[in-house]
Design an enzyme around this catalytic site. Structure first.
Site, PDB file in Angstrom:
ATOM      1  N   LYS A  83      46.998  44.471  91.322  1.00  0.00           N
ATOM      2  CA  LYS A  83      47.177  45.776  91.973  1.00  0.00           C
ATOM      3  C   LYS A  83      48.238  45.676  93.056  1.00  0.00           C
ATOM      4  O   LYS A  83      48.169  44.788  93.922  1.00  0.00           O
ATOM      5  CB  LYS A  83      45.874  46.213  92.636  1.00  0.00           C
ATOM      6  CG  LYS A  83      44.991  47.093  91.764  1.00  0.00           C
ATOM      7  CD  LYS A  83      43.680  47.310  92.463  1.00  0.00           C
ATOM      8  CE  LYS A  83      43.223  48.745  92.400  1.00  0.00           C
ATOM      9  NZ  LYS A  83      41.892  48.913  93.033  1.00  0.00           N
TER      10      LYS A  83
HETATM   11  O1  G3P Z   1      39.393  52.493  93.161  1.00  0.00           O
HETATM   12  C1  G3P Z   1      39.660  53.045  94.409  1.00  0.00           C
HETATM   13  C2  G3P Z   1      38.410  53.328  95.104  1.00  0.00           C
HETATM   14  O2  G3P Z   1      37.776  52.128  95.422  1.00  0.00           O
HETATM   15  C3  G3P Z   1      38.504  54.183  96.316  1.00  0.00           C
HETATM   16  O3  G3P Z   1      37.346  54.896  96.375  1.00  0.00           O
HETATM   17  O4  G3P Z   1      35.590  56.234  97.404  1.00  0.00           O
HETATM   18  O5  G3P Z   1      36.876  54.555  98.783  1.00  0.00           O
HETATM   19  O6  G3P Z   1      37.945  56.667  98.023  1.00  0.00           O
HETATM   20  P1  G3P Z   1      36.916  55.628  97.722  1.00  0.00           P
END
Ligand code: G3P
Length: 232
Positions: A83
């Site tokens: 990534k």
């Molecule tokens: O894959 C990206 C993810 O981990 C972000 O999720 O819920 O932290 O916005 P969030």
């Protein structure tokens, strides 16, 4: 649409694999730090549990550092996807790693113009974060539609990996739009299964089964085995 689990927790990953529910895993530095384990060991174990792509994020700020980390990650296991963030340095690293046939997931994508550049740099996946857009009153799902159109217009091979998914409706809409992958936390994956009518229906079936006399409830029919043998 493929489903990835967004987690670095081995218990969650093993459980989701046992349901036959996931095609891969995505992680990020925040998820890995929650586990408080040796990073490379954790990554290797995840790759052994999951028979599919496993994304791990570089943490350098410059392209050379990201590319170096990316090479190290990808040498760990053939299923690793590196990534890189959607910055100038991240795009440079993506271009470099793609030229070395290392697959890159360009992450932290919040706009269609960013997604266009990720594809041009040779990203294998682009990760638009829809939940975080919804959080600031933008329409995260609209971004998925825009990227889908742009990639289809020019036949970019970059796959759309919908990230920052928060609930089942995100998953269903992503599938309706035709996104390639949705990655989600364990709680959202579990929520995809649940339906109150399933629970009520099952309870009713089992209650009705109890009405059958005990003597007639033998689920192992001795005649079935002998019949099968006779047919063979
Ligand atoms: O894959 C990206 C993810 O981990 C972000 O999720 O819920 O932290 O916005 P969030």
């Amino acid at each position: 649409m493929k489903i990835f689990l967004d987690s670095a927790n081995l218990v969650e990953i093993k459980e989701a694999v046992s349901w036959g529910a996931i095609d891969g895993v995505t992680t990020n530095p925040s998820l890995v730090s929650k586990e408080q384990q040796d990073f490379f060991e954790l990554l290797r174990t995840i790759c052994e549990i999951v028979n599919g792509p496993v994304s791990m994020e570089t943490i350098s700020k410059d392209a050379a550092g990201m590319a170096q980390e990316g090479r190290q990650f990808s040498a760990l296991h053939p299923n690793i996807i590196v990534k890189c963030p959607l910055t100038k340095e991240g795009l440079k690293a993506t271009r470099q790693l793609a030229s070395e046939h290392i697959r890159v997931n360009v992450t932290l994508c919040f706009s269609p113009s960013q997604a266009l550049l990720a594809a041009k740099a040779g990203a294998f996946y682009v990760s638009p974060f829809i939940g975080r857009l919804d959080d600031i009153s933008n329409d995260g799902m609209q971004l998925i539609r825009q990227i889908k159109t742009i990639y289809a217009n020019y036949r970019f091979p970059t796959q759309i990996l919908v990230a920052s998914v928060r609930h089942p409706i995100h998953v269903v809409e992503a599938a309706q739009i035709g996104a390639d992958i949705a990655t989600m936390p364990f709680g959202t994956l579990e929520a995809l299964i649940r339906h109150p009518l399933t629970d009520i229906g099952l309870e009713r079936f089992l209650k009705d089964w109890e009405r059958l006399p005990q003597s007639a409830r033998n689920l192992i029919n001795p005649n079935v085995g002998s019949l099968a043998k006779a047919v063979r």
